[in-house]
Design a protein around this motif. Structure first.
Motif, mmCIF file in Angstrom:
data_model
loop_
_atom_site.group_PDB
_atom_site.id
_atom_site.type_symbol
_atom_site.label_atom_id
_atom_site.label_comp_id
_atom_site.label_asym_id
_atom_site.label_seq_id
_atom_site.Cartn_x
_atom_site.Cartn_y
_atom_site.Cartn_z
ATOM 1 N N ALA A 290 0.830 -1.207 0.000
ATOM 2 C CA ALA A 290 0.000 0.000 0.000
ATOM 3 C C ALA A 290 0.864 1.258 0.000
ATOM 4 C CB ALA A 290 -0.934 0.001 1.216
ATOM 5 N N ARG A 291 1.947 1.233 0.779
ATOM 6 C CA ARG A 291 2.794 2.422 0.863
ATOM 7 C C ARG A 291 3.545 2.660 -0.439
ATOM 8 N NH1 ARG A 291 1.697 6.532 3.122
ATOM 9 N NH2 ARG A 291 0.780 5.131 4.662
ATOM 10 N N LEU A 292 4.041 1.609 -1.081
ATOM 11 C CA LEU A 292 4.728 1.763 -2.355
ATOM 12 C C LEU A 292 3.763 2.198 -3.451
ATOM 13 C CD1 LEU A 292 7.117 -1.317 -2.238
ATOM 14 C CD2 LEU A 292 7.780 1.092 -2.168
ATOM 15 N N ARG A 293 2.550 1.678 -3.417
ATOM 16 C CA ARG A 293 1.541 2.091 -4.400
ATOM 17 C C ARG A 293 1.206 3.565 -4.224
ATOM 18 N NH1 ARG A 293 -1.820 -1.554 -3.331
ATOM 19 N NH2 ARG A 293 -3.151 -0.415 -1.870
ATOM 20 N N ARG A 294 1.093 3.977 -2.980
ATOM 21 C CA ARG A 294 0.793 5.383 -2.721
ATOM 22 C C ARG A 294 1.947 6.278 -3.168
ATOM 23 N NH1 ARG A 294 -2.573 8.592 -0.523
ATOM 24 N NH2 ARG A 294 -1.918 10.521 0.470
ATOM 25 N N GLN A 295 3.174 5.817 -2.965
ATOM 26 C CA GLN A 295 4.320 6.600 -3.395
ATOM 27 C C GLN A 295 4.338 6.761 -4.904
ATOM 28 O OE1 GLN A 295 6.188 8.274 -1.568
ATOM 29 N NE2 GLN A 295 7.788 8.952 -2.972
ATOM 30 N N ASN A 296 3.954 5.722 -5.642
ATOM 31 C CA ASN A 296 3.867 5.818 -7.097
ATOM 32 C C ASN A 296 2.850 6.878 -7.500
ATOM 33 O OD1 ASN A 296 5.758 3.835 -7.565
ATOM 34 N ND2 ASN A 296 4.252 2.184 -7.700
ATOM 35 N N ASN A 297 1.722 6.911 -6.779
ATOM 36 C CA ASN A 297 0.699 7.922 -7.067
ATOM 37 C C ASN A 297 1.212 9.323 -6.759
ATOM 38 O OD1 ASN A 297 -1.082 5.909 -7.805
ATOM 39 N ND2 ASN A 297 -2.076 5.802 -5.803
ATOM 40 N N ASN A 298 1.971 9.447 -5.655
ATOM 41 C CA ASN A 298 2.537 10.748 -5.300
ATOM 42 C C ASN A 298 3.541 11.224 -6.339
ATOM 43 O OD1 ASN A 298 1.040 10.854 -2.973
ATOM 44 N ND2 ASN A 298 2.682 10.161 -1.631
ATOM 45 N N ASP A 299 4.335 10.273 -6.870
ATOM 46 C CA ASP A 299 5.318 10.631 -7.886
ATOM 47 C C ASP A 299 4.634 11.154 -9.144
ATOM 48 O OD1 ASP A 299 7.328 9.877 -6.207
ATOM 49 O OD2 ASP A 299 7.626 7.899 -7.107
ATOM 50 N N ALA A 300 3.501 10.537 -9.486
ATOM 51 C CA ALA A 300 2.754 10.999 -10.657
ATOM 52 C C ALA A 300 2.164 12.385 -10.405
ATOM 53 C CB ALA A 300 1.642 10.010 -10.993
ATOM 54 N N ALA A 301 1.646 12.589 -9.184
ATOM 55 C CA ALA A 301 1.066 13.894 -8.850
ATOM 56 C C ALA A 301 2.122 14.986 -8.830
ATOM 57 C CB ALA A 301 0.370 13.821 -7.485
ATOM 58 N N ALA A 302 3.356 14.590 -8.495
ATOM 59 C CA ALA A 302 4.439 15.570 -8.407
ATOM 60 C C ALA A 302 4.779 16.179 -9.759
ATOM 61 C CB ALA A 302 5.682 14.924 -7.803
ATOM 62 N N ARG A 303 4.295 15.549 -10.840
ATOM 63 C CA ARG A 303 4.578 16.077 -12.162
ATOM 64 C C ARG A 303 3.489 17.039 -12.645
ATOM 65 N NH1 ARG A 303 6.354 10.637 -12.526
ATOM 66 N NH2 ARG A 303 4.376 9.926 -13.336
ATOM 67 N N SER A 304 2.529 17.351 -11.781
ATOM 68 C CA SER A 304 1.450 18.247 -12.169
ATOM 69 C C SER A 304 1.930 19.697 -12.186
ATOM 70 C CB SER A 304 0.267 18.093 -11.197
ATOM 71 O OG SER A 304 0.666 18.388 -9.879
ATOM 72 N N GLU A 305 1.084 20.578 -12.694
ATOM 73 C CA GLU A 305 1.469 21.976 -12.894
ATOM 74 C C GLU A 305 1.500 22.753 -11.583
ATOM 75 O OE1 GLU A 305 -1.177 23.611 -15.745
ATOM 76 O OE2 GLU A 305 -0.446 22.364 -17.399
ATOM 77 N N ALA A 306 2.227 23.871 -11.614
ATOM 78 C CA ALA A 306 2.313 24.747 -10.443
ATOM 79 C C ALA A 306 0.960 25.388 -10.165
ATOM 80 C CB ALA A 306 3.373 25.813 -10.669
ATOM 81 N N ILE A 307 0.724 25.677 -8.882
ATOM 82 C CA ILE A 307 -0.510 26.331 -8.451
ATOM 83 C C ILE A 307 -0.145 27.691 -7.868
ATOM 84 C CG2 ILE A 307 -2.523 26.179 -6.945
ATOM 85 C CD1 ILE A 307 -2.111 23.139 -6.892
ATOM 86 N N ALA A 308 -0.707 28.741 -8.444
ATOM 87 C CA ALA A 308 -0.448 30.103 -7.959
ATOM 88 C C ALA A 308 -1.750 30.673 -7.403
ATOM 89 C CB ALA A 308 0.084 30.980 -9.079
ATOM 90 N N ILE A 309 -1.776 30.932 -6.118
ATOM 91 C CA ILE A 309 -2.969 31.454 -5.458
ATOM 92 C C ILE A 309 -2.543 32.521 -4.461
ATOM 93 C CG2 ILE A 309 -4.935 30.920 -3.974
ATOM 94 C CD1 ILE A 309 -4.865 28.099 -5.031
ATOM 95 N N ALA A 310 -3.245 33.649 -4.508
ATOM 96 C CA ALA A 310 -2.939 34.758 -3.595
ATOM 97 C C ALA A 310 -1.451 35.071 -3.688
ATOM 98 C CB ALA A 310 -3.384 34.407 -2.176
#
Length: 234
Positions: free
Chosen positions: A121-141
Protein backbone atom coordinates in the motif's frame (compact mmCIF):
# COMPACT_ATOMS: atom_id res chain seq x y z
CA UNK A 1 7.96 -3.41 -29.41
CA UNK A 2 9.79 -4.67 -26.32
CA UNK A 3 7.80 -4.19 -23.14
CA UNK A 4 9.41 -2.09 -20.43
CA UNK A 5 10.79 -4.14 -17.55
CA UNK A 6 9.25 -3.03 -14.22
CA UNK A 7 11.82 -1.56 -11.86
CA UNK A 8 12.48 -3.67 -8.80
CA UNK A 9 11.66 -1.74 -5.65
CA UNK A 10 14.42 -1.53 -3.06
CA UNK A 11 13.52 -1.71 0.64
CA UNK A 12 15.80 -0.92 3.58
CA UNK A 13 14.98 -2.82 6.78
CA UNK A 14 16.45 -1.51 10.04
CA UNK A 15 16.23 -3.64 13.21
CA UNK A 16 18.76 -4.83 15.78
CA UNK A 17 17.06 -8.22 16.13
CA UNK A 18 18.67 -10.58 13.64
CA UNK A 19 15.70 -12.97 13.57
CA UNK A 20 13.32 -10.17 12.56
CA UNK A 21 15.74 -8.88 9.91
CA UNK A 22 16.12 -12.29 8.33
CA UNK A 23 12.40 -13.09 8.44
CA UNK A 24 11.38 -9.82 6.85
CA UNK A 25 14.18 -10.00 4.30
CA UNK A 26 13.22 -13.52 3.25
CA UNK A 27 9.54 -12.63 2.80
CA UNK A 28 10.19 -9.36 0.99
CA UNK A 29 12.67 -10.95 -1.41
CA UNK A 30 10.20 -13.78 -2.04
CA UNK A 31 7.69 -11.10 -3.07
CA UNK A 32 10.09 -9.61 -5.60
CA UNK A 33 11.72 -6.76 -3.67
CA UNK A 34 15.43 -5.98 -3.41
CA UNK A 35 16.41 -5.68 0.25
CA UNK A 36 19.18 -3.96 2.21
CA UNK A 37 19.50 -4.23 5.98
CA UNK A 38 20.97 -2.30 8.91
CA UNK A 39 21.21 -3.03 12.62
CA UNK A 40 21.42 0.52 14.00
CA UNK A 41 20.11 3.99 13.25
CA UNK A 42 23.41 5.54 12.20
CA UNK A 43 24.00 2.88 9.57
CA UNK A 44 20.41 3.33 8.41
CA UNK A 45 20.96 7.05 7.80
CA UNK A 46 24.10 6.29 5.78
CA UNK A 47 22.39 3.59 3.70
CA UNK A 48 19.38 5.83 3.06
CA UNK A 49 21.77 8.29 1.44
CA UNK A 50 23.87 5.80 -0.53
CA UNK A 51 21.32 3.13 -1.50
CA UNK A 52 18.35 5.43 -2.24
CA UNK A 53 15.70 2.89 -1.18
CA UNK A 54 12.09 3.20 -2.29
CA UNK A 55 10.88 2.40 1.25
CA UNK A 56 12.43 2.19 4.72
CA UNK A 57 11.10 -0.10 7.45
CA UNK A 58 12.67 0.88 10.78
CA UNK A 59 12.31 -0.16 14.40
CA UNK A 60 12.01 2.66 16.92
CA UNK A 61 14.27 1.01 19.50
CA UNK A 62 17.72 0.93 17.88
CA UNK A 63 21.31 1.15 19.16
CA UNK A 64 23.72 4.00 18.36
CA UNK A 65 20.90 6.22 17.03
CA UNK A 66 17.28 5.38 17.78
CA UNK A 67 14.63 5.14 15.07
CA UNK A 68 13.05 8.52 15.82
CA UNK A 69 16.37 10.38 15.56
CA UNK A 70 17.30 8.38 12.45
CA UNK A 71 13.97 9.32 10.88
CA UNK A 72 14.62 12.96 11.70
CA UNK A 73 18.06 12.79 10.06
CA UNK A 74 16.77 11.05 6.93
CA UNK A 75 14.00 13.62 6.53
CA UNK A 76 16.58 16.41 6.19
CA UNK A 77 17.50 15.13 2.73
CA UNK A 78 14.88 12.63 1.61
CA UNK A 79 11.11 12.10 1.42
CA UNK A 80 11.43 8.30 1.08
CA UNK A 81 8.43 6.60 2.73
CA UNK A 82 9.24 5.31 6.22
CA UNK A 83 7.24 2.69 8.12
CA UNK A 84 8.15 2.48 11.81
CA UNK A 85 8.02 -0.76 13.78
CA UNK A 86 6.78 -0.12 17.32
CA UNK A 87 5.93 -2.02 20.49
CA UNK A 88 2.39 -1.84 21.83
CA UNK A 89 3.38 0.36 24.79
CA UNK A 90 5.12 3.03 22.69
CA UNK A 91 2.11 5.26 21.93
CA UNK A 92 4.02 8.51 22.59
CA UNK A 93 6.86 7.38 20.34
CA UNK A 94 4.39 6.56 17.56
CA UNK A 95 2.98 10.09 17.57
CA UNK A 96 6.44 11.66 17.76
CA UNK A 97 7.73 9.51 14.89
CA UNK A 98 4.80 10.51 12.69
CA UNK A 99 5.25 14.17 13.51
CA UNK A 100 8.94 13.93 12.59
CA UNK A 101 8.18 12.48 9.18
CA UNK A 102 7.38 8.77 9.37
CA UNK A 103 4.56 7.78 7.04
CA UNK A 104 3.08 4.85 8.93
CA UNK A 105 3.75 2.36 11.68
CA UNK A 106 3.22 -1.35 12.29
CA UNK A 107 2.81 -2.55 15.87
CA UNK A 108 4.74 -5.58 17.06
CA UNK A 109 3.88 -8.40 17.08
CA UNK A 110 2.36 -8.28 13.59
CA UNK A 111 1.32 -10.83 10.99
CA UNK A 112 3.37 -11.13 7.81
CA UNK A 113 0.16 -10.72 5.82
CA UNK A 114 -0.51 -7.35 7.47
CA UNK A 115 3.11 -6.32 7.07
CA UNK A 116 3.25 -7.12 3.35
CA UNK A 117 -0.09 -5.39 2.79
CA UNK A 118 1.27 -2.20 4.41
CA UNK A 119 4.41 -2.36 2.27
CA UNK A 120 2.43 -2.77 -0.95
CA UNK A 121 0.00 0.00 0.00
CA UNK A 122 2.79 2.42 0.86
CA UNK A 123 4.73 1.76 -2.36
CA UNK A 124 1.54 2.09 -4.40
CA UNK A 125 0.79 5.38 -2.72
CA UNK A 126 4.32 6.60 -3.40
CA UNK A 127 3.87 5.82 -7.10
CA UNK A 128 0.70 7.92 -7.07
CA UNK A 129 2.54 10.75 -5.30
CA UNK A 130 5.32 10.63 -7.89
CA UNK A 131 2.75 11.00 -10.66
CA UNK A 132 1.07 13.89 -8.85
CA UNK A 133 4.44 15.57 -8.41
CA UNK A 134 4.58 16.08 -12.16
CA UNK A 135 1.45 18.25 -12.17
CA UNK A 136 1.47 21.98 -12.89
CA UNK A 137 2.31 24.75 -10.44
CA UNK A 138 -0.51 26.33 -8.45
CA UNK A 139 -0.45 30.10 -7.96
CA UNK A 140 -2.97 31.45 -5.46
CA UNK A 141 -2.94 34.76 -3.60
CA UNK A 142 0.70 35.31 -2.59
CA UNK A 143 1.71 31.63 -2.85
CA UNK A 144 3.18 29.56 -5.68
CA UNK A 145 3.36 25.81 -5.12
CA UNK A 146 5.27 23.85 -7.78
CA UNK A 147 4.79 20.05 -7.37
CA UNK A 148 7.30 19.20 -10.11
CA UNK A 149 10.04 21.05 -8.20
CA UNK A 150 8.63 20.35 -4.74
CA UNK A 151 8.99 24.08 -4.07
CA UNK A 152 6.95 26.83 -2.45
CA UNK A 153 7.34 30.58 -2.65
CA UNK A 154 5.45 32.91 -0.33
CA UNK A 155 5.47 36.62 -1.07
CA UNK A 156 8.33 35.99 -3.55
CA UNK A 157 10.47 34.19 -0.97
CA UNK A 158 11.35 30.50 -1.07
CA UNK A 159 9.90 28.55 1.88
CA UNK A 160 11.15 25.08 2.83
CA UNK A 161 8.47 22.50 3.61
CA UNK A 162 8.77 18.99 5.00
CA UNK A 163 7.24 16.35 2.67
CA UNK A 164 4.05 15.96 4.72
CA UNK A 165 3.62 19.75 4.95
CA UNK A 166 4.03 20.03 1.19
CA UNK A 167 1.48 17.30 0.46
CA UNK A 168 -0.96 18.73 2.99
CA UNK A 169 -0.76 22.20 1.44
CA UNK A 170 -1.09 20.70 -2.04
CA UNK A 171 -4.36 18.99 -1.11
CA UNK A 172 -5.72 22.19 0.46
CA UNK A 173 -4.78 24.26 -2.60
CA UNK A 174 -6.32 21.77 -5.01
CA UNK A 175 -9.56 22.05 -3.01
CA UNK A 176 -9.36 25.81 -2.37
CA UNK A 177 -12.64 27.34 -1.31
CA UNK A 178 -13.98 23.97 -0.17
CA UNK A 179 -13.88 22.34 3.25
CA UNK A 180 -11.57 19.33 3.40
CA UNK A 181 -12.36 17.02 6.30
CA UNK A 182 -9.66 15.78 8.63
CA UNK A 183 -10.34 12.21 7.54
CA UNK A 184 -9.90 13.17 3.89
CA UNK A 185 -6.57 14.81 4.72
CA UNK A 186 -5.45 11.70 6.59
CA UNK A 187 -6.42 9.53 3.63
CA UNK A 188 -4.75 11.68 0.98
CA UNK A 189 -1.60 12.73 2.84
CA UNK A 190 -0.90 9.90 5.28
CA UNK A 191 -2.71 7.07 3.48
CA UNK A 192 -6.04 5.31 3.88
CA UNK A 193 -4.47 2.66 6.12
CA UNK A 194 -2.97 5.22 8.52
CA UNK A 195 -4.06 4.59 12.13
CA UNK A 196 -2.80 7.77 13.78
CA UNK A 197 -4.74 10.50 15.52
CA UNK A 198 -6.32 13.58 13.96
CA UNK A 199 -4.00 15.55 16.26
CA UNK A 200 -1.26 14.78 13.74
CA UNK A 201 -3.07 17.01 11.22
CA UNK A 202 -3.48 19.83 13.74
CA UNK A 203 0.27 19.85 14.38
CA UNK A 204 1.10 20.01 10.65
CA UNK A 205 -1.53 22.71 10.06
CA UNK A 206 0.11 24.78 12.80
CA UNK A 207 3.52 24.35 11.18
CA UNK A 208 2.11 25.35 7.78
CA UNK A 209 0.51 28.48 9.19
CA UNK A 210 3.79 29.51 10.79
CA UNK A 211 5.44 29.32 7.36
CA UNK A 212 2.85 30.93 5.08
CA UNK A 213 0.60 33.18 7.16
CA UNK A 214 1.49 36.78 7.99
CA UNK A 215 -0.14 36.25 11.39
CA UNK A 216 -0.29 32.52 12.19
CA UNK A 217 -2.58 33.18 15.16
CA UNK A 218 -5.10 34.88 12.88
CA UNK A 219 -4.72 32.94 9.61
CA UNK A 220 -6.04 34.50 6.41
CA UNK A 221 -5.57 31.42 4.20
CA UNK A 222 -5.74 28.14 6.13
CA UNK A 223 -9.04 28.39 7.94
CA UNK A 224 -10.35 25.96 10.56
CA UNK A 225 -13.97 25.01 9.96
CA UNK A 226 -15.14 23.85 13.36
CA UNK A 227 -16.18 20.19 13.60
CA UNK A 228 -15.56 19.70 9.87
CA UNK A 229 -11.96 20.29 8.81
CA UNK A 230 -9.94 22.96 7.01
CA UNK A 231 -10.31 25.23 4.01
CA UNK A 232 -7.79 27.23 2.01
CA UNK A 233 -9.20 30.70 1.43
CA UNK A 234 -7.82 32.93 -1.34
Amino acid sequence: MVAAVPQVKKILIVDDESAILQTLRFNLERNGYAVATAGDGRTAVALAGSEHPDLIIMDIMLPVLDGIEACKEIRKTSDVPIIMLTARDQEIDKVLALELGADDYVTKPFSLHEFLARVKARLRRQNNNDAAARSEAIAIADLVLDPSRQSLTVRDKAVALAPKEFNLLHVLLENRGRVVTRQTLLDKVWGYDFEGEHQTISVHIRWLREKIEIDPNNPAHIITVRSRGYMFKE
